[in-house]
Design a protein around this motif. Structure first.
Motif, PDB file in Angstrom:
ATOM      1  N   GLU A  56      64.343  66.324  44.697  1.00  0.00           N
ATOM      2  CA  GLU A  56      65.180  65.394  45.188  1.00  0.00           C
ATOM      3  C   GLU A  56      64.998  64.082  44.366  1.00  0.00           C
ATOM      4  OE1 GLU A  56      65.206  64.003  49.450  1.00  0.00           O
ATOM      5  OE2 GLU A  56      63.731  65.795  49.727  1.00  0.00           O
ATOM      6  N   VAL A  57      64.069  63.971  43.661  1.00  0.00           N
ATOM      7  CA  VAL A  57      63.935  62.601  42.927  1.00  0.00           C
ATOM      8  C   VAL A  57      64.833  62.800  41.475  1.00  0.00           C
ATOM      9  CG1 VAL A  57      62.406  61.468  41.197  1.00  0.00           C
ATOM     10  CG2 VAL A  57      61.459  61.670  43.726  1.00  0.00           C
ATOM     11  N   GLU A  58      64.906  64.028  41.047  1.00  0.00           N
ATOM     12  CA  GLU A  58      65.412  64.326  39.936  1.00  0.00           C
ATOM     13  C   GLU A  58      67.023  64.356  39.964  1.00  0.00           C
ATOM     14  OE1 GLU A  58      64.211  64.273  36.876  1.00  0.00           O
ATOM     15  OE2 GLU A  58      62.257  64.057  38.026  1.00  0.00           O
ATOM     16  N   GLU A  59      67.326  64.797  41.333  1.00  0.00           N
ATOM     17  CA  GLU A  59      68.929  64.768  41.808  1.00  0.00           C
ATOM     18  C   GLU A  59      69.208  63.470  42.022  1.00  0.00           C
ATOM     19  OE1 GLU A  59      69.001  67.195  45.389  1.00  0.00           O
ATOM     20  OE2 GLU A  59      68.799  69.061  44.272  1.00  0.00           O
ATOM     21  N   TRP A  60      68.391  62.542  42.730  1.00  0.00           N
ATOM     22  CA  TRP A  60      68.587  61.015  42.602  1.00  0.00           C
ATOM     23  C   TRP A  60      68.736  60.261  41.572  1.00  0.00           C
ATOM     24  CZ3 TRP A  60      69.212  57.549  46.745  1.00  0.00           C
ATOM     25  CH2 TRP A  60      68.784  56.357  46.546  1.00  0.00           C
ATOM     26  N   ALA A  62      69.517  61.752  38.395  1.00  0.00           N
ATOM     27  CA  ALA A  62      70.703  62.573  37.823  1.00  0.00           C
ATOM     28  C   ALA A  62      71.952  61.952  38.402  1.00  0.00           C
ATOM     29  CB  ALA A  62      70.561  63.943  38.021  1.00  0.00           C
ATOM     30  N   SER A  63      72.133  61.359  39.621  1.00  0.00           N
ATOM     31  CA  SER A  63      73.331  60.927  40.101  1.00  0.00           C
ATOM     32  C   SER A  63      73.499  59.326  39.692  1.00  0.00           C
ATOM     33  CB  SER A  63      73.479  61.100  41.733  1.00  0.00           C
ATOM     34  OG  SER A  63      72.419  61.382  42.363  1.00  0.00           O
ATOM     35  N   GLY A  64      72.523  58.825  38.776  1.00  0.00           N
ATOM     36  CA  GLY A  64      72.882  57.555  38.396  1.00  0.00           C
ATOM     37  C   GLY A  64      71.690  56.235  38.936  1.00  0.00           C
ATOM     38  N   ASN A  65      70.838  56.862  39.787  1.00  0.00           N
ATOM     39  CA  ASN A  65      70.119  55.887  40.641  1.00  0.00           C
ATOM     40  C   ASN A  65      68.805  55.606  39.848  1.00  0.00           C
ATOM     41  OD1 ASN A  65      71.548  55.513  43.162  1.00  0.00           O
ATOM     42  ND2 ASN A  65      71.390  57.765  43.314  1.00  0.00           N
ATOM     43  N   LYS A  66      68.089  54.530  40.107  1.00  0.00           N
ATOM     44  CA  LYS A  66      67.193  54.315  39.600  1.00  0.00           C
ATOM     45  C   LYS A  66      65.642  54.989  40.061  1.00  0.00           C
ATOM     46  CE  LYS A  66      64.056  50.136  39.260  1.00  0.00           C
ATOM     47  NZ  LYS A  66      63.876  48.961  39.395  1.00  0.00           N
ATOM     48  N   ARG A  67      64.919  55.336  39.417  1.00  0.00           N
ATOM     49  CA  ARG A  67      63.793  56.348  39.866  1.00  0.00           C
ATOM     50  C   ARG A  67      62.693  55.441  40.700  1.00  0.00           C
ATOM     51  NH1 ARG A  67      61.811  60.967  37.863  1.00  0.00           N
ATOM     52  NH2 ARG A  67      63.362  60.850  36.163  1.00  0.00           N
ATOM     53  N   PRO A  68      62.527  56.114  42.002  1.00  0.00           N
ATOM     54  CA  PRO A  68      61.913  55.361  42.894  1.00  0.00           C
ATOM     55  C   PRO A  68      60.549  55.080  42.523  1.00  0.00           C
ATOM     56  CG  PRO A  68      62.543  57.284  44.126  1.00  0.00           C
ATOM     57  CD  PRO A  68      62.987  57.307  42.432  1.00  0.00           C
ATOM     58  N   HIS A  69      59.919  53.924  43.208  1.00  0.00           N
ATOM     59  CA  HIS A  69      58.317  53.422  42.935  1.00  0.00           C
ATOM     60  C   HIS A  69      57.806  53.257  44.020  1.00  0.00           C
ATOM     61  CE1 HIS A  69      60.316  49.653  42.353  1.00  0.00           C
ATOM     62  NE2 HIS A  69      59.494  49.286  42.556  1.00  0.00           N
ATOM     63  N   LEU A  70      56.669  53.251  44.110  1.00  0.00           N
ATOM     64  CA  LEU A  70      55.767  52.990  45.349  1.00  0.00           C
ATOM     65  C   LEU A  70      54.747  51.711  45.041  1.00  0.00           C
ATOM     66  CD1 LEU A  70      54.979  53.774  48.137  1.00  0.00           C
ATOM     67  CD2 LEU A  70      53.460  55.235  47.406  1.00  0.00           C
ATOM     68  N   THR A  71      54.642  50.699  45.829  1.00  0.00           N
ATOM     69  CA  THR A  71      53.711  50.055  45.777  1.00  0.00           C
ATOM     70  C   THR A  71      53.125  49.826  47.095  1.00  0.00           C
ATOM     71  OG1 THR A  71      55.128  47.840  46.270  1.00  0.00           O
ATOM     72  CG2 THR A  71      54.641  48.410  43.899  1.00  0.00           C
ATOM     73  N   ALA A  72      51.661  49.533  47.110  1.00  0.00           N
ATOM     74  CA  ALA A  72      50.897  49.478  48.295  1.00  0.00           C
ATOM     75  C   ALA A  72      50.168  48.120  48.362  1.00  0.00           C
ATOM     76  CB  ALA A  72      49.883  50.755  48.387  1.00  0.00           C
ATOM     77  N   ALA A  73      50.006  47.458  49.404  1.00  0.00           N
ATOM     78  CA  ALA A  73      48.895  46.265  49.623  1.00  0.00           C
ATOM     79  C   ALA A  73      48.174  46.428  51.006  1.00  0.00           C
ATOM     80  CB  ALA A  73      50.055  45.268  49.703  1.00  0.00           C
ATOM     81  N   ASP A  74      47.114  45.624  51.223  1.00  0.00           N
ATOM     82  CA  ASP A  74      46.707  45.634  52.513  1.00  0.00           C
ATOM     83  C   ASP A  74      47.545  44.806  53.546  1.00  0.00           C
ATOM     84  OD1 ASP A  74      45.146  45.271  54.551  1.00  0.00           O
ATOM     85  OD2 ASP A  74      43.632  44.192  53.602  1.00  0.00           O
ATOM     86  N   THR A 171      58.849  58.043  50.481  1.00  0.00           N
ATOM     87  CA  THR A 171      59.189  57.112  49.348  1.00  0.00           C
ATOM     88  C   THR A 171      60.616  57.094  49.024  1.00  0.00           C
ATOM     89  OG1 THR A 171      56.886  56.630  48.580  1.00  0.00           O
ATOM     90  CG2 THR A 171      58.779  56.085  46.999  1.00  0.00           C
ATOM     91  N   ILE A 172      60.847  58.363  48.660  1.00  0.00           N
ATOM     92  CA  ILE A 172      62.341  58.869  48.163  1.00  0.00           C
ATOM     93  C   ILE A 172      63.363  58.617  49.651  1.00  0.00           C
ATOM     94  CG2 ILE A 172      63.544  60.957  47.860  1.00  0.00           C
ATOM     95  CD1 ILE A 172      61.095  62.173  46.745  1.00  0.00           C
ATOM     96  N   ILE A 173      62.646  58.872  50.579  1.00  0.00           N
ATOM     97  CA  ILE A 173      63.724  58.460  51.906  1.00  0.00           C
ATOM     98  C   ILE A 173      63.858  57.035  51.920  1.00  0.00           C
ATOM     99  CG2 ILE A 173      63.706  58.518  54.512  1.00  0.00           C
ATOM    100  CD1 ILE A 173      62.236  60.965  54.180  1.00  0.00           C
ATOM    101  N   ALA A 174      62.983  56.296  51.738  1.00  0.00           N
ATOM    102  CA  ALA A 174      62.861  54.748  51.852  1.00  0.00           C
ATOM    103  C   ALA A 174      63.857  54.394  50.459  1.00  0.00           C
ATOM    104  CB  ALA A 174      61.578  54.169  51.641  1.00  0.00           C
ATOM    105  N   ALA A 175      63.797  55.055  49.460  1.00  0.00           N
ATOM    106  CA  ALA A 175      64.603  54.539  48.219  1.00  0.00           C
ATOM    107  C   ALA A 175      66.023  54.490  48.743  1.00  0.00           C
ATOM    108  CB  ALA A 175      64.238  55.266  46.963  1.00  0.00           C
ATOM    109  N   LYS A 176      66.342  55.896  49.330  1.00  0.00           N
ATOM    110  CA  LYS A 176      67.805  56.104  49.568  1.00  0.00           C
ATOM    111  C   LYS A 176      68.239  55.408  50.675  1.00  0.00           C
ATOM    112  CE  LYS A 176      67.681  60.943  48.520  1.00  0.00           C
ATOM    113  NZ  LYS A 176      67.701  62.509  48.983  1.00  0.00           N
TER     114      LYS A 176
END
Length: 183
Positions: A56-60, A62-74, A171-176
């Protein structure tokens, strides 16, 4: 619509993957001849989810979107313990039992319906009388319940790989969703 909980997604994925893996599915009802429960492979399941996520990330991307990233905090999430004296009378009727109570051997074979799927999310440190060392166990009496359940998850083992795999998928779902909101 709120995101599905990790436990509901885990239960759904476990039951879906049982049919895809090289396991033989059992119906959630009495069977004439009983063996032991199918022990659900954490590695196969987490690997399958991770491969789907990677695709899913590679398809995402490849369609010109920014690669998703994840940050976490308390984030200061509180917890609440609710004790149900409603326990055996509920679990004995359930096709799927998910335990995350933090109580070793809380769920015993007499509390499980024949052929049920039992997902043990509990992580408990207990003293091993044989080795005199601490060991991890779940909330489910694994050896007893596996004689009655149709499917069962081992402890330790399933929770961490599945949590990480589902975190990546979410994370992928949230990025979309963010992209759709920005459009």
């Amino acid at each position: 619509m709120p995101a599905p909980s990790l436990m509901s997604m885990l239960a759904a994925r476990l039951l879906q993957s049982v049919h895809r893996c090289s396991l033989h599915p059992r119906p959630f009802h009495l069977v004439a001849v009983r063996n032991e429960a199918v022990v659900i492979s954490r590695r196969k399941l987490a690997q399958q989810i991770n491969q789907e996520g990677q695709q899913e990330v590679e398809e995402w991307v490849a369609s010109g979107n920014k690669r998703p990233h994840l940050t976490a905090a308390d984030v200061g999430i509180n917890r609440e313990t609710v004790v149900k004296p409603q326990l055996k009378k509920h679990t004995i009727l359930a096709d799927i039992v998910i335990s995350a109570a933090g109580i070793p051997n809380l769920i015993t074979a007499d509390m499980i319906k024949e052929g049920a799927a039992v997902i043990d999310v509990g992580i408990n440190r207990v003293h091993d009388p044989i080795t005199a060392k601490p060991k991890l166990v779940g909330d489910v009496d694994f050896e007893g319940v596996r004689q009655k359940a149709g499917y069962i998850t081992p402890v330790p083992g399933l929770v961490v790989p599945m949590t990480v795999a589902m975190l990546m998928k979410n994370t992928i779902i949230a990025a979309k969703k963010v992209l759709r909101l920005e459009e």
